[in-house]
Design an enzyme around this catalytic site. Structure first.
Site, PDB file in Angstrom:
ATOM      1  N   GLY A 151       2.851  -6.243   6.451  1.00 49.90           N
ATOM      2  CA  GLY A 151       2.251  -7.174   7.413  1.00 49.90           C
ATOM      3  C   GLY A 151       0.729  -7.159   7.324  1.00 49.90           C
ATOM      4  CB  VAL A 175      10.156  -6.074   6.986  1.00 45.99           C
ATOM      5  CG1 VAL A 175       9.591  -6.123   8.398  1.00 45.99           C
ATOM      6  CG2 VAL A 175       9.878  -7.384   6.264  1.00 45.99           C
ATOM      7  CG  ASP A 193      -2.682   0.545   7.327  1.00 48.57           C
ATOM      8  OD1 ASP A 193      -3.492   1.490   7.272  1.00 48.57           O
ATOM      9  OD2 ASP A 193      -1.454   0.691   7.343  1.00 48.57           O
ATOM     10  CE  LYS A 230      -0.005   2.122   3.524  1.00 52.37           C
ATOM     11  NZ  LYS A 230       0.085   2.686   4.887  1.00 52.37           N
TER      12      LYS A 230
HETATM   13  P1  ATP Z   1       2.515  -0.065   8.454  1.00 50.91           P
HETATM   14  O1  ATP Z   1       2.733   0.845   7.284  1.00 50.91           O
HETATM   15  O2  ATP Z   1       1.163  -0.712   8.503  1.00 50.91           O
HETATM   16  O3  ATP Z   1       2.979   0.466   9.774  1.00 50.91           O
HETATM   17  P2  ATP Z   1       4.934  -1.311   7.829  1.00 50.91           P
HETATM   18  O4  ATP Z   1       5.042  -1.549   6.359  1.00 50.91           O
HETATM   19  O5  ATP Z   1       5.638  -0.121   8.351  1.00 50.91           O
HETATM   20  O6  ATP Z   1       3.437  -1.307   8.200  1.00 50.91           O
HETATM   21  P3  ATP Z   1       5.360  -4.092   8.325  1.00 50.91           P
HETATM   22  O7  ATP Z   1       6.210  -4.520   7.183  1.00 50.91           O
HETATM   23  O8  ATP Z   1       3.946  -4.478   8.301  1.00 50.91           O
HETATM   24  O9  ATP Z   1       5.498  -2.538   8.602  1.00 50.91           O
HETATM   25  O10 ATP Z   1       6.090  -4.658   9.629  1.00 50.91           O
HETATM   26  C1  ATP Z   1       6.053  -4.041  10.889  1.00 50.91           C
HETATM   27  C2  ATP Z   1       6.495  -5.049  11.969  1.00 50.91           C
HETATM   28  O11 ATP Z   1       5.517  -6.086  12.043  1.00 50.91           O
HETATM   29  C3  ATP Z   1       7.818  -5.733  11.658  1.00 50.91           C
HETATM   30  O12 ATP Z   1       8.764  -5.255  12.550  1.00 50.91           O
HETATM   31  C4  ATP Z   1       7.576  -7.222  11.821  1.00 50.91           C
HETATM   32  O13 ATP Z   1       8.388  -7.782  12.819  1.00 50.91           O
HETATM   33  C5  ATP Z   1       6.116  -7.370  12.219  1.00 50.91           C
HETATM   34  N1  ATP Z   1       5.357  -8.301  11.333  1.00 50.91           N
HETATM   35  C6  ATP Z   1       4.361  -9.091  11.729  1.00 50.91           C
HETATM   36  N2  ATP Z   1       3.866  -9.799  10.712  1.00 50.91           N
HETATM   37  C7  ATP Z   1       4.562  -9.450   9.616  1.00 50.91           C
HETATM   38  C8  ATP Z   1       4.505  -9.844   8.238  1.00 50.91           C
HETATM   39  N3  ATP Z   1       3.629 -10.763   7.800  1.00 50.91           N
HETATM   40  N4  ATP Z   1       5.349  -9.264   7.387  1.00 50.91           N
HETATM   41  C9  ATP Z   1       6.220  -8.327   7.831  1.00 50.91           C
HETATM   42  N5  ATP Z   1       6.344  -7.946   9.112  1.00 50.91           N
HETATM   43  C10 ATP Z   1       5.517  -8.489  10.009  1.00 50.91           C
END
Ligand code: ATP
Length: 285
Positions: free
Chosen positions: A103, A96, A137, A11
């Site tokens: 996630g 990540v 989200d 997203k």
């Molecule tokens: P958002 O923009 O919703 O805050 P993000 O993209 O910043 O999300 P994610 O990649 O979703 O962050 O990961 C945030 C944290 O969630 C990571 O530190 C990870 O340890 C944990 N996590 C839990 N499930 C997952 C998953 N399926 N994929 C990636 N990270 C995950």
């Protein structure tokens, strides 16, 4: 044995505004969100015994109950009394902790896939409501497309897609915690706000130029201040000629949107000179 495949696209926020901090501690937001074809892939299949087993080629994400895909499977099992086992393989391609809701999108794909694998026949609205229990989200990631989100981000209105374009994404090698960024935002003292109305009208008119003009994210005030490498990527994308540039979510990923394919290689190569994680994607329409 039946295998179910689901894509979990990343997203991006075309607009992210925080209106105020609420008495319950949450932030009242307005966001325009859309998806790009940079995506994780989930493979799901039945497993003997009443258990959830998760695997992934990515070494740096949790594979236990801390993983949102695991939580999605557990929630579905509990809520609908499913006593069957499931094996989920997560082919992780979205960076990540990048501000791309990787996630949340995995959780959404798991809910969609398990609804099919277990033949639960749940309507989308019910899957979205389930998703809201996992994160604000997640409902958007279930619905996909482009949406205007309000409340904590969970009140969704689907809107038309912006004009098709290229998206170059770059993530500097730093981890940014969403909670930390919101914690540092002085939401009630912000003097300038991106204009959601202008973004919505640009999208409805199909004006790519006006979409670029209306891009805005109040969380940049926190992340760009604290992490010069994020600002450096943003400045570089602007200099290399991206039509519009913005940080997604709480960062640190910055994306540039381009209407012409001819500019893509130049921007990609310019960024790769100093940033390892650069991706080229199309906006999903
Ligand atoms: P958002 O923009 O919703 O805050 P993000 O993209 O910043 O999300 P994610 O990649 O979703 O962050 O990961 C945030 C944290 O969630 C990571 O530190 C990870 O340890 C944990 N996590 C839990 N499930 C997952 C998953 N399926 N994929 C990636 N990270 C995950």
């Amino acid at each position: 044995m039946t295998k179910i495949y689901e894509k979990a696209p990343a997203k991006i926020n075309l607009l992210l505004d925080v209106l105020r901090k609420r008495e319950d501690g949450y932030h009242e937001v307005e966001m325009v969100m859309t998806m790009v074809d940079l995506a994780d892939r989930l493979e799901m299949e039945e497993l003997p015994g009443d258990r959830i087993v998760l695997s992934s080629q990515a070494g740096f994400i949790p594979l236990d109950e801390k993983n949102l895909a695991f939580q999605a499977a557990r929630l579905m099992k509990e809520r609908y009394g499913v006593s069957r086992g499931v094996y989920i393989h997560l082919d992780k391609r979205i960076p990540v902790a990048a501000g791309l809701a990787g996630g949340s999108s995995d959780a959404a794909a798991a809910l969609r896939g398990l609804n099919r694998l277990w033949k639960l026949g749940l309507p989308q609205s019910e899957i979205e409501a389930l998703g809201a229990e996992l994160g604000s989200d997640v409902p958007f990631c279930i619905r996909g497309g482009t949406a205007f989100a309000r409340g904590r981000g969970e009140v969704l209105e689907s809107i038309p897609s912006p004009p098709q374009c290229w998206v170059v994404l770059a993530k500097p090698p730093i981890n940014v915690s969403t909670a930390d960024v919101y914690g540092k935002l002085r939401a009630n003292e912000l003097t300038s706000h991106p204009k959601a109305g202008e973004m919505l009208s640009a999208i409805r008119r199909g004006s790519f130029q006006d979409v670029c003009k209306a891009l805005g994210n109040v969380l940049e005030t926190v992340t760009l201040e604290r992490y010069p490498e994020v600002r450096q990527i943003k400045d570089c994308m602007i200099k290399l000629g991206a039509d519009g540039v913005l940080m997604s979510g709480s960062g640190p990923t910055v994306f540039g949107i381009l209407s012409k394919e001819t500019k893509v290689a130049r921007i990609y190569n310019g960024l790769r000179g100093f940033c390892k994680e650069v991706y080229v994607a199309r906006m999903l329409t």
